[in-house]
Design an enzyme around this catalytic site. Structure first.
Site, PDB file in Angstrom:
ATOM      1  N   ASP A 141      -4.324  -2.341  -6.011  1.00  0.00           N
ATOM      2  CA  ASP A 141      -5.677  -1.272  -5.682  1.00  0.00           C
ATOM      3  C   ASP A 141      -6.647  -2.595  -6.029  1.00  0.00           C
ATOM      4  O   ASP A 141      -6.471  -4.180  -6.743  1.00  0.00           O
ATOM      5  CB  ASP A 141      -6.050  -0.490  -7.914  1.00  0.00           C
ATOM      6  CG  ASP A 141      -7.164  -0.822  -8.310  1.00  0.00           C
ATOM      7  OD1 ASP A 141      -7.694  -0.719  -7.684  1.00  0.00           O
ATOM      8  OD2 ASP A 141      -7.036  -1.066  -9.694  1.00  0.00           O
ATOM      9  N   ASP A 184      -9.750   0.063 -10.589  1.00  0.00           N
ATOM     10  CA  ASP A 184     -10.248   1.470 -11.702  1.00  0.00           C
ATOM     11  C   ASP A 184      -8.883   2.006 -11.466  1.00  0.00           C
ATOM     12  O   ASP A 184      -8.982   3.070 -12.129  1.00  0.00           O
ATOM     13  CB  ASP A 184     -10.790   2.288 -10.331  1.00  0.00           C
ATOM     14  CG  ASP A 184     -10.558   2.292  -9.116  1.00  0.00           C
ATOM     15  OD1 ASP A 184      -9.259   2.317  -8.828  1.00  0.00           O
ATOM     16  OD2 ASP A 184     -11.091   3.345  -8.170  1.00  0.00           O
ATOM     17  N   ASP A 213      -6.454   1.535  -3.079  1.00  0.00           N
ATOM     18  CA  ASP A 213      -7.623   1.758  -2.314  1.00  0.00           C
ATOM     19  C   ASP A 213      -7.320   0.620  -0.899  1.00  0.00           C
ATOM     20  O   ASP A 213      -6.229  -0.547  -0.949  1.00  0.00           O
ATOM     21  CB  ASP A 213      -9.009   1.336  -3.000  1.00  0.00           C
ATOM     22  CG  ASP A 213      -8.649   0.100  -3.154  1.00  0.00           C
ATOM     23  OD1 ASP A 213      -8.417  -0.910  -2.887  1.00  0.00           O
ATOM     24  OD2 ASP A 213      -9.602   0.198  -4.401  1.00  0.00           O
ATOM     25  N   ASP A 233       0.380  16.602   9.501  1.00  0.00           N
ATOM     26  CA  ASP A 233       1.033  16.910   8.853  1.00  0.00           C
ATOM     27  C   ASP A 233       1.038  18.657   9.127  1.00  0.00           C
ATOM     28  O   ASP A 233       0.510  19.385   9.627  1.00  0.00           O
ATOM     29  CB  ASP A 233      -0.055  17.518   7.948  1.00  0.00           C
ATOM     30  CG  ASP A 233       0.272  17.436   6.293  1.00  0.00           C
ATOM     31  OD1 ASP A 233       1.528  17.025   5.755  1.00  0.00           O
ATOM     32  OD2 ASP A 233      -0.166  18.399   5.723  1.00  0.00           O
ATOM     33  N   GLU A 286       5.590  16.189  11.393  1.00  0.00           N
ATOM     34  CA  GLU A 286       6.309  15.835   9.706  1.00  0.00           C
ATOM     35  C   GLU A 286       6.718  17.537  10.528  1.00  0.00           C
ATOM     36  O   GLU A 286       5.907  18.576  10.074  1.00  0.00           O
ATOM     37  CB  GLU A 286       5.097  16.398   8.828  1.00  0.00           C
ATOM     38  CG  GLU A 286       5.621  16.420   7.805  1.00  0.00           C
ATOM     39  CD  GLU A 286       4.814  17.034   6.542  1.00  0.00           C
ATOM     40  OE1 GLU A 286       6.050  17.354   5.410  1.00  0.00           O
ATOM     41  OE2 GLU A 286       4.280  17.981   6.985  1.00  0.00           O
TER      42      GLU A 286
END
Length: 529
Positions: free
Chosen positions: A22, A26, A30, A201, A268
């Site tokens: 982080d 928060d 990120d 994906d 995948e």
């Protein structure tokens, strides 16, 4: 001069961005946080980072429901942040691979919003629609990934739309050439920004049977983590693995190879058997890498794992690069699923995967021996599996934040972590980095060893011995001997000992006719001669 693609012999590190670091306090990881940890990843020796979805999304499936294919989710950062990440990773000798989700969009994507609001819109045919049967029932018997009917009723048009996953993730219609054109432009957008490739994906799910035929039922028992087909009593014969998908990957491969540096297309490829994986490589003109789920789902036994390796290497088209992984964001971690929390087995698994030919894939925290968390159902955040829906394993358990140290926020955040931190405070980067015999030290030694030994190529593999208690093989200049038992194993070892899964560099087994492997130990040697 070596002209092998960069992923041959490379180590790929899978960053689940929200759980890695982080940067703004928060509680969510990120891009700025990831940028701040690039020095660690460079030290670890990885060649590329695969990021979990970074594109804007309502987060019904934590980014796998995309609402804008050309942006960055505001909670994760900005396009400028991603550009900085790409540039700074390159400065450290690393590339960035993004998740691309071509099977479906978010129901909040502008394409679907318009398709749903106006049945005459050109975007209507971007998705899979069907009317009810004459008796008013669903178009067919297909189930989505939660075990519920895969069709959602649209009152305005009097039709159903199809979703292999949540209703908030309507599937795209790849029979429509306009969808092909959209994704060609999307890929070019990211390649132009310096992305080194995509992990694709649901790579086996793009096309659906044109006749929407019922899937056959599966009356055998299904045990999660041992099979790919058969969940909820259904075989996915017609909503996955359709032959037309290979035309897409041939098209994408041609586009990729028109680039100065060919980007990676990593699938995948969620299939149950090696023979079902082979077609996704084509004639070396489709995907360059495809995740080997038969290996991931194999029991942690020498005969089972070695059989998948041998079958894969014998079946893949010449020049195909295998990729070996034990964990990912959808499955129980290898330290739990394979090793049942026994760190000796975790270290053994790393030693094997890192010394097999091809690409070695790490899921964040695997290098620490991170196990699954047991997150209470009331704290689950993943809508697809929260609360063990329809018997599913909660994916949040493999997504807990990374522990960097023993401070209150574990060095991950100064805020409240979005998922509970792992229970074991000792499994953290700071302490393991200071310990020359730690799991982290072992993985780093393996990464650096394979970089030297395989030198950007696909090393030759030869099986020497396999039994219930042993797996011995050579790979390039290395010999690997593994003890798959709780008892010491006497054997003959020749060559120069380089490292041991048990001790890294210390107290390496002696070579000769009376060598001994400790329980669940693998030793790597430089092959004699």
């Amino acid at each position: 001069m070596d002209h092998s693609p960069w992923w041959h012999g490379a180590t790929l590190y899978h960053v689940y961005v929200r759980s890695f670091q982080d940067g703004d306090g928060d509680g969510y990881g990120d891009l700025q946080g990831l940028i701040g940890r690039l020095d660690y990843l460079q030290w670890l020796g990885v060649e590329a980072l695969w990021l979990s979805p970074t594109m804007p999304s309502p987060n019904h499936d934590w980014g796998y429901d995309v609402s804008d294919y050309r942006g960055v989710h505001p909670e994760l950062g900005t396009l400028d942040d991603l550009d900085v990440l790409i540039a700074q990773a390159r400065e450290r000798g690393m590339r960035v691979v993004l998740d691309l989700i071509p099977n479906h969009t978010s129901s909040e994507h502008p394409w679907f919003v318009e398709a749903r609001s106006d049945p005459d819109s050109p975007y209507r045919d971007y998705y899979v629609w069907a009317p009810p049967k004459s008796d008013g029932s669903l178009p067919n018997n297909w189930l989505d990934d939660t075990g519920e009917p895969a069709w959602t009723w649209d009152e305005k048009s009097g039709e159903y739309y199809f979703h292999n996953f949540l209703p908030e993730q309507p599937d795209l219609n790849w029979w429509n050439p306009a969808v092909h054109a959209e994704f060609a432009a999307i890929m070019d957008f990211w390649f132009d920004r310096g992305i080194a490739g995509f992990r694709i994906d649901v790579a086996n799910g793009l096309y659906k049977d044109a006749l929407l035929r019922d899937n056959p039922t599966h009356d055998g028992a299904y045990i999660y983590g041992t099979e790919v087909q058969g969940r909820y009593g259904m075989q996915h014969l017609y909503n996955f693995n359709q032959p037309e998908v290979h035309d897409v990957y041939r098209e994408w491969r041609r586009r990729a190879e028109n680039r100065a540096e060919t980007p990676l297309l990593l699938g995948e490829t969620w299939v149950a058997r090696v023979d079902e994986l082979v077609p996704y490589f084509g004639d070396d003109d489709e995907l360059q890498l495809g995740f080997n789920f038969p290996f991931i789902f194999a029991p942690f036994e020498a005969p089972a794992l070695s059989r998948v390796v041998a079958e894969s290497l014998a079946s893949f088209p010449e020049g195909t690069c295998p990729i070996w992984a034990g964990s990912n964001h959808d499955l129980p971690r290898m330290a739990t699923r394979w090793a049942a929390g026994d760190n000796r087995k975790t270290r053994l698994a790393h030693t094997l995967m890192a010394t097999l030919p091809g690409t070695y894939a790490l899921y964040y925290g695997d290098e620490l021996g991170m196990v699954d968390s047991d997150i209470p159902a009331r704290l689950h955040r993943d809508p697809l599996t929260a609360g063990g829906r329809n018997g599913q394993w909660p994916r949040d358990n493999a997504r807990a934040p990374m522990r960097w140290d023993r401070t209150v926020g574990a060095g991950f955040t100064t805020g409240t972590p979005w998922l509970p931190l792992p229970d074991d405070e000792s499994v953290n980067v700071a302490e393991q980095r200071a310990d020359s015999a730690s799991t982290l030290a072992l993985v780093r030694a393996l990464v650096l060893l394979r970089r030297e030994a395989f030198a950007g190529g696909i090393a030759g593999y030869r099986e020497v011995e396999v039994s219930d208690s042993r797996w011995i093989y050579t790979c390039g200049p290395l010999t690997v001997a593994a003890n798959f038992s709780a008892e010491p194993q006497r054997l003959t070892l020749t060559g120069e000992p380089l490292l041991s899964s048990a001790t890294v560099r210390e107290s390496l087994p002696e070579t000769g006719t009376n060598s001994t492997l400790r329980p669940w130990e693998a030793v790597v040697l430089r092959t004699a001669g």
